[in-house]
Motif scaffolding. Sequence first.
Motif, mmCIF file in Angstrom:
data_model
loop_
_atom_site.group_PDB
_atom_site.id
_atom_site.type_symbol
_atom_site.label_atom_id
_atom_site.label_comp_id
_atom_site.label_asym_id
_atom_site.label_seq_id
_atom_site.Cartn_x
_atom_site.Cartn_y
_atom_site.Cartn_z
ATOM 1 N N PHE A 829 0.820 -1.279 -0.032
ATOM 2 C CA PHE A 829 -0.032 -0.063 -0.190
ATOM 3 C C PHE A 829 0.759 1.195 -0.100
ATOM 4 N N THR A 830 1.844 1.079 0.771
ATOM 5 C CA THR A 830 2.932 2.387 0.658
ATOM 6 C C THR A 830 3.814 2.803 -0.730
ATOM 7 N N ARG A 831 3.614 1.503 -1.283
ATOM 8 C CA ARG A 831 4.237 1.623 -2.663
ATOM 9 C C ARG A 831 3.114 2.197 -3.654
ATOM 10 N N ARG A 832 2.275 1.954 -3.529
ATOM 11 C CA ARG A 832 1.040 2.481 -4.319
ATOM 12 C C ARG A 832 0.710 3.992 -3.846
ATOM 13 N N SER A 833 0.968 4.351 -2.744
ATOM 14 C CA SER A 833 1.074 5.720 -2.220
ATOM 15 C C SER A 833 2.223 6.648 -2.854
ATOM 16 N N LEU A 834 3.238 5.959 -2.966
ATOM 17 C CA LEU A 834 4.411 6.616 -3.588
ATOM 18 C C LEU A 834 4.259 6.667 -5.145
ATOM 19 N N GLY A 835 3.591 5.804 -5.509
ATOM 20 C CA GLY A 835 3.088 5.962 -7.184
ATOM 21 C C GLY A 835 2.175 6.993 -7.290
ATOM 22 N N TRP A 836 1.312 7.432 -6.391
ATOM 23 C CA TRP A 836 0.510 8.449 -6.516
ATOM 24 C C TRP A 836 1.125 9.818 -6.450
ATOM 25 N N LEU A 837 2.091 9.639 -5.458
ATOM 26 C CA LEU A 837 2.732 10.934 -5.128
ATOM 27 C C LEU A 837 3.623 11.178 -6.550
ATOM 28 N N ALA A 846 8.274 6.625 -12.923
ATOM 29 C CA ALA A 846 8.434 6.237 -11.386
ATOM 30 C C ALA A 846 7.334 5.712 -10.504
ATOM 31 N N ALA A 847 6.006 6.414 -10.988
ATOM 32 C CA ALA A 847 5.006 5.896 -10.456
ATOM 33 C C ALA A 847 4.425 4.519 -10.886
ATOM 34 N N LEU A 848 4.601 4.155 -12.204
ATOM 35 C CA LEU A 848 4.567 2.929 -12.737
ATOM 36 C C LEU A 848 5.492 1.802 -12.016
ATOM 37 N N ARG A 849 6.545 2.256 -11.842
ATOM 38 C CA ARG A 849 7.362 1.198 -11.129
ATOM 39 C C ARG A 849 7.058 0.768 -9.641
ATOM 40 N N HIS A 850 6.649 1.979 -8.953
ATOM 41 C CA HIS A 850 6.017 1.638 -7.633
ATOM 42 C C HIS A 850 4.983 0.803 -7.632
ATOM 43 N N ASP A 851 3.860 1.265 -8.490
ATOM 44 C CA ASP A 851 2.746 0.217 -8.709
ATOM 45 C C ASP A 851 2.942 -1.223 -9.114
#
Length: 996
Positions: A829-837, A846-851
């Motif tokens: 969930f934190t990775r998805r939050s970083l993707g949103w950021l 970078a968002a795609l990599r976090h997701d």
Amino acid sequence: MSSTRSSARCPPPPVTRTTTRHTDAAGPNPLPADRDGRRSPTRGRWPSSCSRLTDGRYPGHSKCDTNRHGPHWQRDRRRTNGEVSRMLRISVLGPVQVERDERPVRLGPQLVTLLSILLVEPGATVAVARIIDLMWHDDARAGARATLRSHVSHLRRALPGAALVNAGTGYRLDVPPEAVDAYRFERWCQQARGLVAADEPDLTERGTTLLADALALWRGPAFADVADRPWALPRIAQLDAARRAAQRGYAEALCALGRHAEAIPQLSGAVVDDPYDEEVRRLLARALYAERRVDEAAEVCRTGLALLRERGLDAPELAELHRDVLRRRLPSPHRPTDRGKLVRPCLLPPDPPQFVGRAAELAEAGRLLPGGTLLVSGAAGVGKSVFALRLAHTVRADFPDGQLHVSMRGFDATGAPMSAAEALATFLDALGVPPERLPSTVDAQAGLYRELLAQRRMLVVLDNVRDAEQVRPLLPGTPDCAAVVVSRNQLPGLVVAEAARPLRLDLLTRIESRKLIAHRIGAARLAAEPAAVERILDACGRLPLALAIVAARAATHPEFGLDALAGELGGLDAFSGADHDVDVRSVFSWSYRHLGPAAARLFRLLAAQTGPDLTAAAAASLAGEPPERVRPALRELAAAHLVVEQLPGRYRLHDLLRAYADELGRDDPQRPAAARRVLDHYLHSALAADALIWPHRDPLGVPPPADGVTGEEFAGREAALAWFTAEHPVLLAASEQAARIGLDGHVWRLAWTMTNFLARRGHWADWVRVGLAGVAAAERVGDRTAQAEAHRLVGGGYVRLREFAEARAHYLRALELFDAAGDLVGEGFTRRSLGWLCEQRGDVAAALRHDQRALELFRQVGHERGEANALNSVGWCHALLGEYEQGGTALPAIGGPAGTARRSGRHGRCLGQPGVRLPSPRPRPGSLLLPAGSRPLSTVGGPVERGTHAAPPGRDRAGRRRSGQRPPLMAAGAGHPRRVGAPGRRSGPDIAGRPG
């Protein structure tokens, strides 16, 4: 000394007159008419100033006269004295003024001096040489005669007709005597003395009115502009002596009529003017004794005897009166009075000069009052008594037969309320009933009282009433009379049984509060320190009593800065004083001590809840009692205005009353348990409401509520949202209170429960505020998982505030803590939050990599809903990058129970639709993928709704099968539920705020 006797009988209120009729001083006979039909004061008696019009014109001085004569009246030299007197008014009883045709005439200092010289010797010719000597004395120059002629010319233009006559060697003022107020004053006093000397009640009444009118002509010291000139002193002394005699005669006439309270101010002023006048002192002492102010009467005698002894004078009559006063041996001051000739009592205290604002309430009271009973209620110190007095003085003219007033002492320092029998005796005494005719029973007294009020228009003000039984015998029984009942209690019995019309007074507005302070200390002082004024308003809570106390201190100490005074306002000690009537703590105590045991206990416990208001369920949790047992106590507190039911079922406690409740319960051993119960109430109610707003969110593990806690019940999702909306400020206060008293578990759990609502309503700053409090609380208890979750929640708030650096720091700290705890779901969930950021910052790659990393983590632990949302986010990023094939094929990769979840996001539905087309060339988020012919999509739902996930039934976050329901997040100290292999795992909300 009873406050009801502060003023006994006063003249009737002024009545608006619309005619120019002259009244004979000895009776209502009109003046004889001139040949043209007009009334001429030169052919009859002098008019009483009672006949003045309400706009300030004198009798006969009407617009019709001005119109009849036309604007060029001064060209007609054949004007009669009566006509001139109606057009010219000269006033010397105060600053010298001239009024012509109802309009003031401006005169310079030299013209005022010249006019005064001619008026000091009315009708006499004053030689030119004498005028020059009086005006300039040693400063007279060679051109003085020419200067005087110029002044005479200007004065002639100011006066009508041939008023200023050149009599050869000098000048004479030829105006009718009635045009000069000093002559009218002396004439009216002479006529009044004759009327009073007749010793007939009716004639004495008329003589008293005539004396009052004569004294009303005075506006200040006679000939005030030239009072220091030697030539004016004899006339000034003559007029001052006449004024003092008129004052004494007026007071004697009032006493003869039994209106002693009205005579007291006149006699007191006369004593100040001449402290050695034995006769005046005897009159004042007798008037005070008649008003039952025995101690004051004795002091007047004692002081007079001491002063006269200093001069070596004996005063045997005053000494005898002193002895009679001390021994209570003076006869009753009331003469037997026929019921048909009762005096008009006025027991109203003075109109309160400190009253400000309340215009809307006064208008509403004026609408409700006529022909009935008005019930004015409100909290202690809110200004009910001064409001009732201002109202009574405002409508006094509507009740010409008198006004009665009494304080029933329902709430005061003595603790002994006045009985109905005492109040009836006071009223009957004021109505002229001698003691020997007073009935023996209360019912008979009430019957006589209502009989005397029948066929009259009277106002009755009953202040400081405790209960309805106190005042029922005092209510008038006729529709021509009205009553104003003032109480801290709501007196529902009076509303139901007597049809009283309730009017509740609330706190002043901030504008009215500033006016109250400015009225005491001046607007300039407020303007100089506006910030300090705002602090004072906040500390006083807009309570008029508290504001008046602070304003009085500021007025007493003008050298003190308002900022320094504002700094003193902490707790109730800043609003205390030697006088119990203006001590906030004492005033509150008079209401508290009349409460029943249950209501008193609940009031003491209310200070344990720090929010701005509370519901019945929250109050029940405070008390540890079922709601059905607490509601009667709440109603009792509301009836006493110790709490205000501002909305049905919601109760508010004023800040100063909260401070008083805190003082009362500070040492109560039940206080800590009550605070814990009310915080449990808010936490468990918030959890239940949050579960209805987003049912897919994993439940939060909390300890069970304490015994006696009553939670809120919700009919559905809308009710839950409405509760959050109403309790928003209360929950913020609860979070702060929990942190203060060391309930850190409540702090971060309240933050968790509130975030969903705050995100939906856009309260980004509050989101960050409670999140940071949750971080600090979780760090204090040492729970890493709670810390990680709190950091992730704070990060979402910072993203919404566009503070990306802060958001990234909190997300990275959450990732670090989740990794240390072995919580792969939290990492996901934190990775998805970083993707949103990253997406918000424009770095879609970078968002795609976090997701994609989040997708891997969710698949690793078998968290299907997390996987579905991660796939949605991956597809969204592919779409933003123009990789439509990858985005379109991302969602079908998952099936099973989460297959329905894959289309929960609007972008997921969009990617699954046939005929999707891409607008050109770089569309804004929210309108990227559109079915052919469709309208652009709105932005996706609230952040928590789009990012809330739950593990599939029967499976934990590691994907292991297990029996029963998956446990919620465990309490602090029970282990780390997200560590891989731990028996219980849950997922917090994905506060990502991003698509999918």
